[in-house]
Design an enzyme around this catalytic site. Structure first.
Site, PDB file in Angstrom:
ATOM      1  N   LYS A  52     -35.799   9.985 -25.398  1.00  0.00           N
ATOM      2  CA  LYS A  52     -34.827   8.997 -24.913  1.00  0.00           C
ATOM      3  C   LYS A  52     -34.830   7.767 -25.825  1.00  0.00           C
ATOM      4  O   LYS A  52     -33.784   7.208 -26.137  1.00  0.00           O
ATOM      5  CB  LYS A  52     -35.163   8.593 -23.468  1.00  0.00           C
ATOM      6  CG  LYS A  52     -34.823   9.702 -22.461  1.00  0.00           C
ATOM      7  CD  LYS A  52     -35.429   9.456 -21.091  1.00  0.00           C
ATOM      8  CE  LYS A  52     -35.213  10.691 -20.219  1.00  0.00           C
ATOM      9  NZ  LYS A  52     -35.937  10.632 -18.940  1.00  0.00           N
ATOM     10  N   GLN A  96     -39.390   7.074 -14.785  1.00  0.00           N
ATOM     11  CA  GLN A  96     -39.671   8.454 -15.212  1.00  0.00           C
ATOM     12  C   GLN A  96     -40.441   9.193 -14.117  1.00  0.00           C
ATOM     13  O   GLN A  96     -41.448   8.696 -13.626  1.00  0.00           O
ATOM     14  CB  GLN A  96     -40.471   8.424 -16.520  1.00  0.00           C
ATOM     15  CG  GLN A  96     -40.723   9.782 -17.133  1.00  0.00           C
ATOM     16  CD  GLN A  96     -39.448  10.474 -17.608  1.00  0.00           C
ATOM     17  OE1 GLN A  96     -38.596   9.881 -18.261  1.00  0.00           O
ATOM     18  NE2 GLN A  96     -39.308  11.741 -17.265  1.00  0.00           N
ATOM     19  N   ASP A 119     -29.794   6.452 -13.753  1.00  0.00           N
ATOM     20  CA  ASP A 119     -30.108   7.846 -13.413  1.00  0.00           C
ATOM     21  C   ASP A 119     -29.308   8.318 -12.190  1.00  0.00           C
ATOM     22  O   ASP A 119     -29.320   9.506 -11.862  1.00  0.00           O
ATOM     23  CB  ASP A 119     -31.609   7.980 -13.100  1.00  0.00           C
ATOM     24  CG  ASP A 119     -32.346   8.763 -14.181  1.00  0.00           C
ATOM     25  OD1 ASP A 119     -31.667   9.456 -14.969  1.00  0.00           O
ATOM     26  OD2 ASP A 119     -33.588   8.689 -14.229  1.00  0.00           O
TER      27      ASP A 119
END
Ligand code: NAD
Length: 280
Positions: A52, A96, A119
């Site tokens: 990422k 995460q 997200d």
């Protein structure tokens, strides 16, 4: 032989477009920035974060990593999220997963401001997706919808069978496909006679984490096959949830693993960070 849906190439195209949008934002004085929180030292998470970070660098997005010890308290995690919520220089926040077992991921996702929830896991954004309103769509389902768009695969009236009902992939995919006028069936580990649902499908999307699970005798001829799975086979090779070699001979379109859904997920994360920065 099926047409291969090239996620790697499409993801590159998307990143190129985002690069331009990112420099336009910078000209207006906005420097897009993503904050990533990692709790603990999960090796796979470290690799995902590195990928990422690389993608951010390519597009021109600033990337800030917050590493918390694996025994971090829920309060410390929530306090960090609140600090990032209140920092005007941070446009997107990504937590995460997986988190260590003592932490409550639902509460953490609810704490991320819906405006920085790149997200798409905050219930406000999940709700907006259900209502077909503009929102942050979670990155893997969003990437799959972009693939359909690029390859002119119209879901209107199509039978779509999704295998897997995770909050990250399966569930938001249901909404994405309904919003595109598909008739959607969701299968999971408790589904009986799974083959009845896959054989009837014009499009099968598999997200279960079982190497080469979907076989050619489980699909109808010319079905479109999307493989979300990332697994290692007995030789340590990365493979999907689909028996690619045989299924590709019967399908009309198929995504490879690697090079299919994976790169699209990261490209859509970049897309969501640029969107969050533009909304500022
Ligand atoms: P998960 O691991 O949280 O859950 C698995 C799902 O599969 C569950 O809903 C379960 O009911 C279902 N399932 C398990 N065995 C089944 C069976 N035999 N028949 C029918 N359903 C079954 O799911 P996840 O987090 O969505 O991950 C699924 C896979 O997708 C993993 O391999 C993961 O690594 C991969 N993944 C890839 C990307 C990407 O960007 N390519 C993103 C997210 C997840």
């Amino acid at each position: 032989m099926a047409i291969i849906i090239d996620g790697k190439e499409l993801a590159q195209e998307i990143r190129n477009d985002l690069k331009i949008k990112c420099s336009e934002l910078k000209e207006k004085g906005i420097k897009p920035k993503l904050a990533v929180i990692l709790v603990g030292d999960d090796k796979a998470s470290q690799i995902y974060i590195r990928n990422k970070s690389k993608a951010c660098q390519e597009v021109g997005i600033d990337f800030e990593e917050y590493l918390l010890k694996k025994d971090t308290t829920q309060k410390k995690l929530l306090d960090l999220i609140e600090t990032l919520n209140n920092n005007p220089n941070i446009h997107g926040i990504l937590l995460q997963s997986p988190l260590p077992g003592h932490l409550d991921i639902n509460e953490a996702n609810m704490t991320i401001s819906p405006k920085k929830d790149v997200d798409g896991f905050n219930p406000v954004n999940v709700g907006k997706l259900c209502l077909n309103q503009d929102t942050f769509v979670s990155c893997t389902p969003y990437g799959i919808m972009k693939m359909f768009e690029k390859y002119n695969i119209d879901l209107t009236g199509k039978n779509v069978t999704i295998i897997g009902r995770s909050n990250i992939v399966g569930k938001p995919l249901v909404q994405c496909c309904i919003n595109k006028n598909a008739t959607v069936t969701v299968c999971h580990s408790k589904t009986k006679n799974l083959e009845e649902h896959t054989k009837n499908a014009d499009v099968v999307i598999v997200a279960i984490g079982k190497p080469k699970f979907l076989k050619e005798n489980m699909i109808k001829k010319d079905a479109v096959i999307i493989d979300v799975g990332i697994n290692r086979d007995e030789n340590g090779k990365v493979v999907g949830d689909v028996d690619f070699e045989n299924v590709s001979k019967k399908a009309s379109y198929i995504t490879p693993v690697p090079g299919g859904v994976g790169p699209m997920t990261i490209a859509m994360l970049m897309n969501n960070v640029i969107k969050a920065s533009s909304n500022n």
